[in-house]
Structures are given as structure tokens and as C-alpha cells.
Scaffold this motif. Structure first.
Motif, PDB file in Angstrom:
ATOM      1  N   UNK A 207       0.808  -1.214   0.000  1.00 49.69           N
ATOM      2  CA  UNK A 207       0.000   0.000   0.000  1.00 49.69           C
ATOM      3  C   UNK A 207       0.839   1.260   0.000  1.00 49.69           C
ATOM      4  N   UNK A 208       2.106   1.167   0.321  1.00 46.86           N
ATOM      5  CA  UNK A 208       2.929   2.349   0.444  1.00 46.86           C
ATOM      6  C   UNK A 208       3.368   2.859  -0.918  1.00 46.86           C
TER       7      UNK A 208
ATOM      8  N   UNK B  50      -8.284  -0.814  -0.240  1.00 46.07           N
ATOM      9  CA  UNK B  50      -8.296  -1.188  -1.659  1.00 46.07           C
ATOM     10  C   UNK B  50      -7.901  -0.004  -2.529  1.00 46.07           C
ATOM     11  N   UNK B  51      -8.388   1.193  -2.190  1.00 42.91           N
ATOM     12  CA  UNK B  51      -8.024   2.391  -2.941  1.00 42.91           C
ATOM     13  C   UNK B  51      -6.539   2.702  -2.796  1.00 42.91           C
TER      14      UNK B  51
ATOM     15  N   UNK C 247      -0.342   5.287   5.886  1.00 47.10           N
ATOM     16  CA  UNK C 247      -0.615   5.899   4.585  1.00 47.10           C
ATOM     17  C   UNK C 247      -1.874   6.756   4.622  1.00 47.10           C
ATOM     18  N   UNK C 248      -2.892   6.329   5.369  1.00 45.48           N
ATOM     19  CA  UNK C 248      -4.145   7.071   5.377  1.00 45.48           C
ATOM     20  C   UNK C 248      -4.013   8.424   6.073  1.00 45.48           C
TER      21      UNK C 248
ATOM     22  N   UNK D  87      -8.654   7.548  -1.765  1.00 45.73           N
ATOM     23  CA  UNK D  87      -8.485   6.958  -0.440  1.00 45.73           C
ATOM     24  C   UNK D  87      -9.244   7.775   0.596  1.00 45.73           C
ATOM     25  N   UNK D  88      -9.208   9.097   0.446  1.00 45.15           N
ATOM     26  CA  UNK D  88      -9.854   9.976   1.427  1.00 45.15           C
ATOM     27  C   UNK D  88     -11.367   9.872   1.386  1.00 45.15           C
ATOM     28  N   UNK D  89     -11.940   9.452   0.252  1.00 40.97           N
ATOM     29  CA  UNK D  89     -13.389   9.424   0.121  1.00 40.97           C
ATOM     30  C   UNK D  89     -13.975   8.084   0.510  1.00 40.97           C
TER      31      UNK D  89
END
Length: 275
Positions: free
Chosen positions: A3-4, A37-38, A96-97, A272-274
Motif C-alpha cells: 500500500x505504500x 483497496x483504494x 498511509x491514510x 483513499x480519502x473518500x
């Protein structure tokens, strides 16, 4: 790890393959939340761009993607290996988020991504370009999420364009980008001839909001392009360019050029933010 944005020492093709395998396993086994997933999609898109810039060709990466999906079909969703890999991705995503801003550097320019929250319009994913004595900012802008694909331009002579057009390579008519990877070409040389392009006319024009204007300019014009233009831009090779043509009565269009770069990765980062 998948994911990074990057892992030190790993080759771009290896990263792309690993992220595609995990993404395909997720599709089949429902391992992750939509946000994770995003994040995987953003990482895969960035690794694909890095691989292309490192010399891989799109055809081989497509074959690699198909191989990754083929391997995922035979993986036991309940195996210890899958559980362990999923846990590593989850741990990576925890950091990451929290990232709100990213810079995606290309060959000649860069995309700046911002998924912070705010009440006013802001650039979510943007690239700046000078053309003649004029200046443009192009990308995704809005108050929430990725929002719309927009070009905001300020003109030194204060003239008013009546419309704008986004021109890019038509993937249905070409086998690949019109570039020479052996030389450092200007963006204007990375666009195919007119017979191999498609265009999207702006669907709206308005005075640009202050928050979207290029630095140092007090006014400008904003043009919004259709949603399908953003998807088409995501599917291009990161090494090529697109053109934004601003049209004025009685004169030739004034043209600004944008490097495709990691637009797809930046767009996925915003998603990712949504989630």
C-alpha cells in the motif's frame, strides 16, 4: 508494504506485480475495506508509471497484470500466507491514510495532490504550466474529494477566451505513445498528430475562484471538462503529454501543455480519502 508509495531497493516492475497480485486477491477474497483497496490501487498506478519511465513497455506490464490476476485465481483466501500478507498491507495503510499531501514527480514537471478537508474550493491534484506570458493550473479541483477536471488560466493581456479544448492521444487509434524515450523531448513533442488524437470541449466556463488562481494573478478563467476526460487521461502513458487549447475570437488558439505523469496515481490517492 504493497500500500505504500514506494519500498527502498525494490524494482518498479516487482512493486507493480506485487501490488497487482494483492489487489487481485482482494477482489476475489474481499480482504480489505474500500480505503485500503483504494490505497493499493494508488500504489499500483504509481509503480506502473515508474516501470514505464524505467524502460518497461505497456504491453509487458499488461501481460504482468494478467499473470498477477491469473495467480490470484489459485490462491486460497484462508491460507496463512494470505492472512500474513493482508496484515502487512493493513499495517502499512495505517500510516498511509494519515498522509494528506503527495508530490508525484515526472520527467519534466510534477503533480501535487492534496486530500485535506476545507470549506472552500481547492486544488486536489494540480500541475502548473507557463505558455507565452500566460499561466495555467490544470487538474482536479473542488471542495470535497477529487471533484472536477478543470483548467484555470490567467492571460497577461486580459483577453477572454470563449472556450477551451483538451487534446490527447486516442488509444483506440494508436498502438502507444508518440515519444522517443532516448531523448529528453519538450512536452509539445510528446503529442501525436491530429489524426491520432481525441478532444474534449469544456462543458462550462466561469470566472476562476480566488483559491484556484495562479499565484500572483488577481483574475482568470476556469474551464470544466467532462468527467470522461479524467478517465481517459488516467489511461495514457505517464511519459506523454496532453494539450489545453484556449480559443479566442479572431486569433489562433493559445496552447498549454501538461505532462501525463502520475495523474492516475494521484487520482487514486485522492480516492483513499473518500472511502
Amino acid at each position: 508494504m504493497a500500500a505504500l508509495p514506494g519500498v527502498a531497493g525494490a524494482q518498479p516492475t516487482d512493486l507493480f506485480f506485487e501490488r497487482m497480485v494483492m489487489s487481485a486477491v482482494d477482489d476475489r477474497c474481499n480482504l480489505f475495506t474500500p480505503g485500503v483497496s483504494a490505497a493499493l490501487a494508488a500504489g499500483a498506478a504509481q509503480a506502473r508509471g515508474a516501470a514505464l519511465r524505467a524502460g518497461s513497455d505497456a504491453k509487458s506490464l499488461k501481460a504482468m497484470e494478467q499473470e498477477a490476476r491469473g495467480r490470484a485465481m489459485y490462491i486460497d483466501c484462508r491460507s496463512p500466507q494470505v492472512s500474513s500478507a493482508a496484515a502487512r498491507v493493513q499495517n502499512a495503510f495505517a500510516g498511509y491514510q494519515r498522509v494528506q499531501r503527495m508530490v508525484y514527480r515526472g520527467d519534466l514537471t510534477e503533480w501535487r495532490a492534496d486530500r485535506g478537508v476545507g470549506r472552500t474550493a481547492r486544488w486536489r491534484l494540480s500541475q502548473s504550466a507557463d505558455f507565452g506570458s500566460n499561466r495555467m493550473i490544470f487538474g482536479l479541483a473542488g471542495r470535497e474529494g477529487a471533484s472536477a477536471l478543470v483548467a484555470v488560466a490567467s492571460f497577461s493581456d486580459k483577453q477572454t477566451p470563449y472556450s477551451a479544448r483538451l487534446v490527447m492521444r486516442d488509444g483506440s487509434r494508436t498502438m502507444g505513445p508518440y515519444i522517443d524515450p532516448r531523448t529528453r523531448q519538450p512536452l509539445s513533442r510528446k503529442i501525436p498528430p491530429a489524426s491520432a488524437t481525441r478532444s474534449y470541449m469544456a462543458e462550462a466556463r466561469s470566472g476562476a475562484e480566488d483559491e484556484l488562481l495562479p499565484k500572483g494573478y488577481a483574475s482568470g478563467w476556469a474551464f470544466r471538462f467532462p468527467a470522461q476526460a479524467a478517465q481517459a487521461l488516467s489511461e495514457l502513458d505517464p511519459r506523454e503529454a496532453v494539450a489545453v487549447e484556449f480559443m479566442f475570437p479572431g486569433e489562433r488558439a493559445r496552447v498549454a501543455y501538461v505532462e501525463v505523469g502520475d495523474f492516475a496515481a494521484g487520482r487514486a490517492f485522492l480516492q483513499v480519502a473518500s472511502q
